[in-house]
Design a protein around this motif. Structure first.
Motif, PDB file in Angstrom:
ATOM      1  N   ARG A   1      29.980  37.142  44.340  1.00 54.00           N
ATOM      2  CA  ARG A   1      28.535  36.845  42.657  1.00 54.00           C
ATOM      3  C   ARG A   1      28.920  37.586  42.103  1.00 54.00           C
ATOM      4  N   ILE A   2      29.792  38.721  42.056  1.00 53.44           N
ATOM      5  CA  ILE A   2      30.187  39.901  41.135  1.00 53.44           C
ATOM      6  C   ILE A   2      31.521  39.534  40.468  1.00 53.44           C
ATOM      7  N   ALA A   3      32.082  38.761  41.216  1.00 54.13           N
ATOM      8  CA  ALA A   3      33.232  37.774  40.602  1.00 54.13           C
ATOM      9  C   ALA A   3      32.979  37.001  39.456  1.00 54.13           C
ATOM     10  N   LEU A   4      31.618  35.877  40.010  1.00 56.98           N
ATOM     11  CA  LEU A   4      31.826  35.131  38.754  1.00 56.98           C
ATOM     12  C   LEU A   4      30.587  35.368  38.064  1.00 56.98           C
ATOM     13  N   ALA A   5      30.109  36.631  38.407  1.00 55.50           N
ATOM     14  CA  ALA A   5      29.426  37.290  36.980  1.00 55.50           C
ATOM     15  C   ALA A   5      30.120  38.044  36.101  1.00 55.50           C
ATOM     16  N   ARG A   6      31.075  38.550  36.626  1.00 57.06           N
ATOM     17  CA  ARG A   6      31.943  39.372  35.872  1.00 57.06           C
ATOM     18  C   ARG A   6      33.366  38.434  35.282  1.00 57.06           C
ATOM     19  N   GLY A   7      34.185  37.185  35.817  1.00 59.56           N
ATOM     20  CA  GLY A   7      34.374  36.415  34.724  1.00 59.56           C
ATOM     21  C   GLY A   7      36.110  36.402  35.451  1.00 59.56           C
ATOM     22  N   VAL A   8      36.303  35.476  34.882  1.00 60.86           N
ATOM     23  CA  VAL A   8      38.281  35.886  35.337  1.00 60.86           C
ATOM     24  C   VAL A   8      38.885  37.536  35.444  1.00 60.86           C
ATOM     25  N   GLU A   9      39.071  37.586  34.158  1.00 61.05           N
ATOM     26  CA  GLU A   9      39.711  38.664  33.807  1.00 61.05           C
ATOM     27  C   GLU A   9      38.758  40.148  34.483  1.00 61.05           C
ATOM     28  N   ARG A  10      37.563  40.170  34.404  1.00 60.40           N
ATOM     29  CA  ARG A  10      37.589  41.429  34.760  1.00 60.40           C
ATOM     30  C   ARG A  10      36.640  41.349  36.369  1.00 60.40           C
ATOM     31  N   GLY A  11      36.320  40.258  36.912  1.00 58.01           N
ATOM     32  CA  GLY A  11      35.914  40.118  38.506  1.00 58.01           C
ATOM     33  C   GLY A  11      37.308  39.617  39.552  1.00 58.01           C
ATOM     34  N   ARG A  12      38.424  40.238  39.254  1.00 59.94           N
ATOM     35  CA  ARG A  12      39.248  39.668  40.065  1.00 59.94           C
ATOM     36  C   ARG A  12      39.233  40.892  41.432  1.00 59.94           C
ATOM     37  N   GLU A  13      38.676  42.313  41.135  1.00 60.90           N
ATOM     38  CA  GLU A  13      39.065  42.872  42.125  1.00 60.90           C
ATOM     39  C   GLU A  13      38.078  42.508  43.554  1.00 60.90           C
TER      40      GLU A  13
END
Length: 377
Positions: free
Chosen positions: A89-101
C-alpha cells in the motif's frame, strides 16, 4: 501565476526477517469484488497493533485522507516489518518513482499475501523496477488481474491510475466503475477529476470534485486536485480558498501552505505575506527536505520580484542540492525552473545547456536509465 510555475516546478532500511514460524493473528478466506476496501479480510501478522494501524490506513485511504493513510501504513510496516500488505500500500500510494523501496520490501515478504494482493504485486512490480516505465504493459497485466478478480475496487482503482499515464479515456472508465461499485471510494473520484482535467473536461472535473467533497469533506486528495484545477485555469482566488480549506484539515499543512503562497502571489499580495506563508510551509516539512525548499522558495521569490540574476543563482543551488537524488522528477523540476529563469533573462543558449545537461544525466550512468542498465534498483 508565474510564481506557481516556478515554485511548484510529489529510507531504506534492510527488511528484518524473523526466524521460525510466525503466529498468524488474522487472515480469512476471501471472496473478491463488490465491496469497499475496508471490508477486505485483514492480512496475516504477528502484531495485532500493526493490523489495527493497517485497517486505519485503509479507512483513511478510502476517505481520501492521503497523508493519514500513508502514516498509518508506515506505522504498520514499522510494527511488523514482514507485513507485505502494508509495504504494497505504501508503494501504491507513493507511485513508481518514490515507492520502489516499499515495493521491494513487499516482494521480499510476499509469502503471507492473499491471492489478490500477490497477483496485484506481480502485476505492478515491473513498473517499479524498469526504466523507463512501460505503463501500457503494466495496464495489460493489471487488466488480466481485473478479469481474475472482477469488480474488485483495489485492482480497478490501481488499473485506472496506471492507465492515466497513457490512456486517459480508459482511466476514466475504470475510475467510474470503481465509483459505481463503491461511491465512498474517494481516490477514484480524485483520479477521475485529474483525467477529466487533462482531457479538457473542466466542468466534469469540477463536478466530480464537488461530489467527492460531498462524500468526504475531509478528502485532502480532492482538495489537492481542486487546487491543481484552479492553477490550470489561473484562478488564484480559488487556489487560495481550496488551499486554506486543505490546510485546516491536513495533518501535514506544508503542501497546502505552499499552494496557498502560490494563490497569494498570483493575486498580487505582498511579498512579505507570500514569504511568511512559505516559511510556515517549510516548518511543516521533514528536516532533510527544508534546505532544498528554502532555496526553491528563494528562487521563486526572486523571480517574482524580477531579480532574475538572484533567481538563477538560487536555481543553480537547487540543482546542486538535488544532484544525489534518484527521483527523476527532482532533476526535471530543478532544470525546468532554471531554464525558465535563464530564458526570461534572454539567455536562451544557457537555458538550452541546462536542458541538455538534464537529458545527458537522465541517459548517462548516473541517471535512471544508466543505473538500470548497470543492474541498479
Amino acid at each position: 501565476m508565474a510564481f506557481g510555475a516556478v515554485g511548484a516546478l510529489a529510507l531504506r532500511e534492510p527488511a528484518t526477517r524473523r526466524r521460525g514460524p510466525r503466529p498468524v493473528v488474522a487472515q480469512q478466506q476471501a471472496s473478491w469484488g463488490r465491496r469497499p476496501i475496508t471490508a477486505d479480510p485483514p492480512p496475516s501478522s504477528a502484531s495485532a497493533e500493526a493490523l489495527r494501524r493497517y485497517a486505519e490506513g485503509l479507512r483513511a485511504s478510502r476517505d481520501g485522507a492521503q497523508e493519514l493513510a500513508l502514516e498509518r501504513f508506515t506505522q504498520a510496516s514499522t510494527l511488523d516489518p514482514d507485513l507485505a500488505a502494508a509495504h504494497l500500500r505504501i508503494a501504491l500510494a507513493r507511485g513508481v518513482e518514490r515507492g520502489r523501496e516499499a515495493l521491494l520490501r513487499a516482494l521480499s515478504h510476499r509469502g503471507p499475501l492473499d491471492e489478490r494482493d500477490r497477483a496485484l504485486l506481480d502485476a505492478v512490480a515491473p513498473a517499479y523496477t524498469e526504466t523507463p516505465t512501460n505503463f501500457a504493459a503494466a495496464s495489460e497485466r493489471l487488466a488480466a488481474v481485473a478479469r481474475r478478480f472482477p469488480d474488485d475496487v483495489t485492482v480497478l482503482s490501481t488499473l485506472g491510475r496506471v492507465q492515466a499515464e497513457h490512456d486517459l479515456r480508459a482511466s476514466v472508465a475504470s475510475q467510474q466503475r470503481v465509483s459505481a461499485l463503491d461511491p465512498g471510494h474517494v481516490p477514484a473520484r480524485s483520479a477521475l477529476a485529474d483525467s477529466l482535467t487533462y482531457l479538457g473536461d473542466l466542468p466534469g472535473a469540477r463536478r466530480t470534485l464537488e461530489e467527492c467533497l460531498d462524500v468526504s469533506p475531509s478528502a485532502t486528495a480532492c482538495l489537492r486536485q481542486q487546487v491543481y484545477l484552479a492553477l490550470a485555469v489561473s484562478d488564484c482566488a480559488a487556489v487560495e480558498t481550496s488551499a486554506r480549506r486543505w490546510q485546516l484539515i491536513s495533518r501535514e499543512g506544508g503542501s497546502a501552505q505552499r499552494f496557498l503562497a502560490y494563490g497569494l502571489a498570483g493575486q498580487g499580495r505582498s511579498l512579505d505575506a507570500v514569504r511568511e506563508t512559505l516559511v510556515q510551509s517549510r516548518a511543516s516539512q521533514a528536516p532533510e527536505r527544508r534546505a532544498q525548499s528554502e532555496q526553491e522558495d528563494a528562487r521563486s521569490l526572486a523571480a517574482l520580484a524580477g531579480d532574475f540574476a538572484e533567481a538563477a543563482r538560487r536555481g543553480e543551488a537547487v540543482e546542486a542540492l538535488v544532484e544525489a537524488s534518484r527521483a527523476e522528477s527532482d532533476h526535471a523540476a530543478a532544470a525546468l525552473a532554471l531554464a525558465m529563469i535563464l530564458d526570461e533573462q534572454g539567455r536562451g543558449a544557457d537555458a538550452a545547456r541546462v536542458a541538455q545537461r538534464f537529458l545527458e544525466r537522465r541517459e548517462g550512468p548516473d541517471g535512471p536509465e544508466g543505473h538500470q542498465a548497470q543492474g541498479g534498483e
